[in-house]
Design a protein around this motif. Structure first.
Motif, PDB file in Angstrom:
ATOM      1  N   ASN A   1      36.301  16.000 -47.854  1.00  0.00           N
ATOM      2  CA  ASN A   1      35.101  15.237 -48.210  1.00  0.00           C
ATOM      3  C   ASN A   1      34.984  13.967 -47.377  1.00  0.00           C
ATOM      4  O   ASN A   1      33.895  13.591 -46.933  1.00  0.00           O
ATOM      5  CB  ASN A   1      35.114  14.889 -49.696  1.00  0.00           C
ATOM      6  CG  ASN A   1      34.891  16.107 -50.580  1.00  0.00           C
ATOM      7  OD1 ASN A   1      34.310  17.092 -50.142  1.00  0.00           O
ATOM      8  ND2 ASN A   1      35.364  16.037 -51.816  1.00  0.00           N
ATOM      9  N   ALA A   2      36.124  13.301 -47.178  1.00  0.00           N
ATOM     10  CA  ALA A   2      36.115  12.063 -46.393  1.00  0.00           C
ATOM     11  C   ALA A   2      35.717  12.332 -44.944  1.00  0.00           C
ATOM     12  O   ALA A   2      35.009  11.530 -44.333  1.00  0.00           O
ATOM     13  CB  ALA A   2      37.483  11.393 -46.459  1.00  0.00           C
ATOM     14  N   LEU A   3      36.172  13.457 -44.410  1.00  0.00           N
ATOM     15  CA  LEU A   3      35.773  13.826 -43.051  1.00  0.00           C
ATOM     16  C   LEU A   3      34.284  14.152 -42.998  1.00  0.00           C
ATOM     17  O   LEU A   3      33.572  13.722 -42.085  1.00  0.00           O
ATOM     18  CB  LEU A   3      36.592  15.033 -42.569  1.00  0.00           C
ATOM     19  CG  LEU A   3      38.077  14.805 -42.306  1.00  0.00           C
ATOM     20  CD1 LEU A   3      38.773  16.135 -42.004  1.00  0.00           C
ATOM     21  CD2 LEU A   3      38.286  13.837 -41.146  1.00  0.00           C
ATOM     22  N   GLN A   4      33.821  14.896 -43.986  1.00  0.00           N
ATOM     23  CA  GLN A   4      32.405  15.267 -44.018  1.00  0.00           C
ATOM     24  C   GLN A   4      31.503  14.054 -44.204  1.00  0.00           C
ATOM     25  O   GLN A   4      30.410  13.997 -43.634  1.00  0.00           O
ATOM     26  CB  GLN A   4      32.164  16.293 -45.129  1.00  0.00           C
ATOM     27  CG  GLN A   4      32.806  17.652 -44.863  1.00  0.00           C
ATOM     28  CD  GLN A   4      32.751  18.572 -46.054  1.00  0.00           C
ATOM     29  OE1 GLN A   4      32.681  18.115 -47.205  1.00  0.00           O
ATOM     30  NE2 GLN A   4      32.776  19.871 -45.809  1.00  0.00           N
ATOM     31  N   GLN A   5      31.978  13.086 -44.971  1.00  0.00           N
ATOM     32  CA  GLN A   5      31.200  11.871 -45.199  1.00  0.00           C
ATOM     33  C   GLN A   5      31.396  10.842 -44.089  1.00  0.00           C
ATOM     34  O   GLN A   5      30.835   9.744 -44.148  1.00  0.00           O
ATOM     35  CB  GLN A   5      31.595  11.250 -46.547  1.00  0.00           C
ATOM     36  CG  GLN A   5      31.312  12.132 -47.756  1.00  0.00           C
ATOM     37  CD  GLN A   5      29.828  12.465 -47.887  1.00  0.00           C
ATOM     38  OE1 GLN A   5      28.980  11.598 -47.692  1.00  0.00           O
ATOM     39  NE2 GLN A   5      29.535  13.721 -48.225  1.00  0.00           N
ATOM     40  N   LYS A   6      32.218  11.186 -43.103  1.00  0.00           N
ATOM     41  CA  LYS A   6      32.533  10.326 -41.963  1.00  0.00           C
ATOM     42  C   LYS A   6      33.240   9.041 -42.374  1.00  0.00           C
ATOM     43  O   LYS A   6      33.163   8.022 -41.681  1.00  0.00           O
ATOM     44  CB  LYS A   6      31.272  10.011 -41.144  1.00  0.00           C
ATOM     45  CG  LYS A   6      30.642  11.247 -40.518  1.00  0.00           C
ATOM     46  CD  LYS A   6      29.572  10.883 -39.503  1.00  0.00           C
ATOM     47  CE  LYS A   6      29.045  12.141 -38.814  1.00  0.00           C
ATOM     48  NZ  LYS A   6      28.063  11.823 -37.759  1.00  0.00           N
ATOM     49  N   GLU A   7      33.927   9.108 -43.503  1.00  0.00           N
ATOM     50  CA  GLU A   7      34.770   7.990 -43.915  1.00  0.00           C
ATOM     51  C   GLU A   7      36.093   8.030 -43.156  1.00  0.00           C
ATOM     52  O   GLU A   7      36.757   7.001 -42.995  1.00  0.00           O
ATOM     53  CB  GLU A   7      35.014   8.057 -45.422  1.00  0.00           C
ATOM     54  CG  GLU A   7      33.734   7.912 -46.255  1.00  0.00           C
ATOM     55  CD  GLU A   7      33.950   8.270 -47.705  1.00  0.00           C
ATOM     56  OE1 GLU A   7      35.101   8.649 -48.045  1.00  0.00           O
ATOM     57  OE2 GLU A   7      32.998   8.197 -48.497  1.00  0.00           O
ATOM     58  N   LYS A   8      36.477   9.224 -42.744  1.00  0.00           N
ATOM     59  CA  LYS A   8      37.662   9.408 -41.911  1.00  0.00           C
ATOM     60  C   LYS A   8      37.245  10.203 -40.683  1.00  0.00           C
ATOM     61  O   LYS A   8      36.188  10.836 -40.669  1.00  0.00           O
ATOM     62  CB  LYS A   8      38.764  10.131 -42.687  1.00  0.00           C
ATOM     63  CG  LYS A   8      39.316   9.313 -43.846  1.00  0.00           C
ATOM     64  CD  LYS A   8      40.460  10.018 -44.539  1.00  0.00           C
ATOM     65  CE  LYS A   8      41.034   9.147 -45.656  1.00  0.00           C
ATOM     66  NZ  LYS A   8      42.168   9.803 -46.353  1.00  0.00           N
ATOM     67  N   GLN A   9      38.096  10.164 -39.653  1.00  0.00           N
ATOM     68  CA  GLN A   9      37.697  10.801 -38.406  1.00  0.00           C
ATOM     69  C   GLN A   9      38.755  11.763 -37.873  1.00  0.00           C
ATOM     70  O   GLN A   9      39.930  11.702 -38.239  1.00  0.00           O
ATOM     71  CB  GLN A   9      37.374   9.745 -37.354  1.00  0.00           C
ATOM     72  CG  GLN A   9      38.504   8.792 -37.020  1.00  0.00           C
ATOM     73  CD  GLN A   9      38.051   7.720 -36.046  1.00  0.00           C
ATOM     74  OE1 GLN A   9      37.085   7.877 -35.318  1.00  0.00           O
ATOM     75  NE2 GLN A   9      38.773   6.604 -36.020  1.00  0.00           N
ATOM     76  N   ILE A  10      38.280  12.639 -37.006  1.00  0.00           N
ATOM     77  CA  ILE A  10      39.121  13.628 -36.333  1.00  0.00           C
ATOM     78  C   ILE A  10      39.438  13.116 -34.935  1.00  0.00           C
ATOM     79  O   ILE A  10      38.582  12.519 -34.273  1.00  0.00           O
ATOM     80  CB  ILE A  10      38.395  14.982 -36.251  1.00  0.00           C
ATOM     81  CG1 ILE A  10      38.165  15.547 -37.652  1.00  0.00           C
ATOM     82  CG2 ILE A  10      39.174  15.978 -35.393  1.00  0.00           C
ATOM     83  CD1 ILE A  10      37.295  16.805 -37.678  1.00  0.00           C
ATOM     84  N   ALA A  11      40.648  13.348 -34.480  1.00  0.00           N
ATOM     85  CA  ALA A  11      41.038  13.008 -33.110  1.00  0.00           C
ATOM     86  C   ALA A  11      41.378  14.279 -32.355  1.00  0.00           C
ATOM     87  O   ALA A  11      42.123  15.126 -32.859  1.00  0.00           O
ATOM     88  CB  ALA A  11      42.231  12.058 -33.098  1.00  0.00           C
ATOM     89  N   VAL A  12      40.833  14.418 -31.167  1.00  0.00           N
ATOM     90  CA  VAL A  12      41.175  15.532 -30.274  1.00  0.00           C
ATOM     91  C   VAL A  12      41.932  14.955 -29.098  1.00  0.00           C
ATOM     92  O   VAL A  12      41.417  14.088 -28.376  1.00  0.00           O
ATOM     93  CB  VAL A  12      39.914  16.283 -29.801  1.00  0.00           C
ATOM     94  CG1 VAL A  12      40.309  17.396 -28.821  1.00  0.00           C
ATOM     95  CG2 VAL A  12      39.163  16.872 -30.990  1.00  0.00           C
ATOM     96  N   ILE A  13      43.146  15.426 -28.900  1.00  0.00           N
ATOM     97  CA  ILE A  13      44.025  14.913 -27.847  1.00  0.00           C
ATOM     98  C   ILE A  13      44.051  15.921 -26.713  1.00  0.00           C
ATOM     99  O   ILE A  13      44.499  17.057 -26.887  1.00  0.00           O
ATOM    100  CB  ILE A  13      45.454  14.656 -28.379  1.00  0.00           C
ATOM    101  CG1 ILE A  13      45.461  13.471 -29.344  1.00  0.00           C
ATOM    102  CG2 ILE A  13      46.421  14.371 -27.239  1.00  0.00           C
ATOM    103  CD1 ILE A  13      45.069  13.802 -30.753  1.00  0.00           C
ATOM    104  N   GLY A  14      43.564  15.507 -25.544  1.00  0.00           N
ATOM    105  CA  GLY A  14      43.430  16.403 -24.400  1.00  0.00           C
ATOM    106  C   GLY A  14      41.987  16.850 -24.265  1.00  0.00           C
ATOM    107  O   GLY A  14      41.496  17.599 -25.114  1.00  0.00           O
ATOM    108  N   LEU A  15      41.301  16.406 -23.207  1.00  0.00           N
ATOM    109  CA  LEU A  15      39.862  16.638 -23.085  1.00  0.00           C
ATOM    110  C   LEU A  15      39.524  17.449 -21.839  1.00  0.00           C
ATOM    111  O   LEU A  15      38.643  17.110 -21.063  1.00  0.00           O
ATOM    112  CB  LEU A  15      39.122  15.298 -23.068  1.00  0.00           C
ATOM    113  CG  LEU A  15      39.320  14.441 -24.326  1.00  0.00           C
ATOM    114  CD1 LEU A  15      38.670  13.080 -24.158  1.00  0.00           C
ATOM    115  CD2 LEU A  15      38.766  15.141 -25.564  1.00  0.00           C
ATOM    116  N   GLY A  16      40.244  18.549 -21.668  1.00  0.00           N
ATOM    117  CA  GLY A  16      39.979  19.440 -20.547  1.00  0.00           C
ATOM    118  C   GLY A  16      39.065  20.578 -20.951  1.00  0.00           C
ATOM    119  O   GLY A  16      38.174  20.419 -21.782  1.00  0.00           O
TER     120      GLY A  16
END
Length: 461
Positions: free
Chosen positions: A34-49
């Motif tokens: 829920n926190a991710l969906q509400q943008k209260e928490k965030q996702i990190a992607v490591i490696g941008l190839g």
């Protein structure tokens, strides 16, 4: 007696406590999602190839995302909506909630980490886990209770839990199950494919326990239109990924071996395959150079793990030997053809068209065309290389070779090594205009049909 389930401990006579703890974990799972969906928490992607960037942008249409790469130059380009790999256009960045950074401190506020770094092999074909280890160290330093870490990089079965997990726990001081969750969801990006894109390919997901799998599946389901498949364990998901490319490697190696045999018989391999493919269950594989960072690399990860366990694989080894030997086979064939028309290889000039590991991409990593060029140089052949997509600077850095802007003179032979779309319109007259007397055309991808009346010695795999 104590029992363990996903990092939770309870005694046989305290079943009520078990159910209470399970409910607490379920609540935490729902809370994170829920926190991710509400943008209260965030996702990190490591490696941008090739893998990480499309994934980060897709997630950033649903969630807040921080995209991290330790290459500051790459990050600077991404901040200008420019894909260094030249796979995505500027409009792919539109409508996304993403922050690109090369500063690991910016990862402190993330709670769901996805690792998409390369997993190459070294000069001895041994897995090089340094990028994966460095990513794990970076995440471990910012890992917090309740966080998730999901790996996408292709590895051997057991790598996530046996190699990456100890680094996460050591750097963070946290314990899997009690304070954070672990998962594995193998990447299935097909570079250059404009039809089967990230969201159109079913995603395999797995987690360190049932709750982890449920949350990871929910996150990926939000962007993968084709749906997700939940593997029963992380090792199963790792094994499933690596054998996808092992299977392709073996099938292509069979076609390559057939091409070698049929060449000795004076039979056109493509004509044989066309005839055989009239049977409904004949698999449509073709011969070719097997490079890149997937099919040409992943089998070595499984070989490495099998050898650790005391087993020497026979079939996988054989396939790798055949495919790794194809550049030398093609070079030898060209030298034979040059000699047949009375030309000294050491006094010839040859044009190689295409250096990327596959069509319509700029990626030159583990290019077997580069190996072919080296094999030709062993015969003192003067080789010119062109590729409309590859970066001259990257070619110089990676292979110490010069990439020409365009063909510059009369060649004794031309090798079309990569089936870029821009090459498809070429005809016999075009190739004839590039070549001197007694011209030779090697079509490694079977793109053309050249009649003998064209005055070109034509050969294809």
């Amino acid at each position: 007696m104590w029992w363990r389930n996903g990092g939770l401990y309870w005694t046989r006579n305290k079943q009520s406590r078990k159910h209470k703890l399970n409910r607490n974990y379920l609540n935490k799972t729902n809370s994170l999602l829920n926190a991710l969906q509400q943008k209260e928490k965030q996702i990190a992607v490591i490696g941008l190839g090739y893998v990480g960037l499309p994934l980060a942008l897709a997630l950033a249409r649903q969630f807040r995302v921080v995209g991290f790469d330790n290459n500051a130059g790459r990050v600077a380009m991404l901040q200008q909506n420019e894909d260094p790999s030249r796979q995505l256009q500027a409009d792919a960045f539109t409508g996304t909630d993403i922050f690109f950074t090369a500063n690991p401190d910016d990862l402190k506020h993330a709670h769901f980490f996805i690792v998409a770094v390369p997993t190459p092999v070294d000069d001895y074909k041994v897995p090089n886990l340094k990028p994966l280890q460095r990513a794990s160290e970076t995440i471990g330093r910012v890992l917090k209770p309740g966080d998730y870490v999901v790996y996408e990089s292709t590895v051997y079965p057991g790598c996530t839990e046996e190699d990456c997990l100890p680094i996460l726990e050591h750097e963070s001081g946290l314990t899997l199950g009690r304070e954070f969750k672990l998962g594995y969801s193998p990447e299935r990006i097909n570079p250059g494919d404009k039809v089967r894109t990230l969201t159109d390919i079913r995603k395999v997901v797995s987690g360190s326990d049932g709750d982890a799998t449920q949350t990871i599946a929910a996150v990926y389901s939000s962007i993968i239109q084709a749906g997700v498949y939940t593997a029963p364990s992380i090792k199963v998901a790792e094994a499933a990924k690596v054998i996808e490319n092992v299977q392709r490697d073996l099938n292509i190696s069979l076609m390559n071996e057939l091409a070698i045999i049929f060449d000795k018989m004076g039979i056109d391999t493509q004509e044989v395959l066309n005839a055989a493919s009239t049977k409904w269950n004949f698999l449509p594989f073709t011969p070719g150079l097997v490079g890149g960072h997937c099919i040409g690399i992943d089998p070595y990860y499984l070989l490495y793990k099998a050898r650790q366990l005391g087993y020497e694989p026979q079939v996988i080894n054989s396939g790798r030997r055949v495919n790794d030997g194809m550049p030398a086979f093609v070079a030898t064939k060209l030298v034979q053809l040059l000699l047949q028309v009375g030309k000294n290889p050491a006094q010839t000039k040859v044009l190689v068209m295409g250096l990327a590991f596959k069509e319509n991409i700029a990626d030159i990593r583990n290019s077997k065309v580069a190996d072919l060029v080296r094999e030709l140089m062993k015969y003192a052949v003067n080789v010119h290389i062109v590729d409309p997509l590859a970066s001259p600077n990257e070619v110089a850095h990676e292979y110490n070779m010069s990439l020409m802007e365009k063909p510059v003179g009369q060649y004794d032979a031309v090798i079309v090594a990569v089936s870029h779309d821009s090459y498809r319109a070429f005809d016999a007259a075009y190739f004839r205009s590039l070549m001197s007397e007694s011209p030779i055309l090697l079509d490694l991808k079977g793109m053309y049909t050249v009649q003998k009346s064209a005055g070109i010695e034509y050969w294809r795999l």
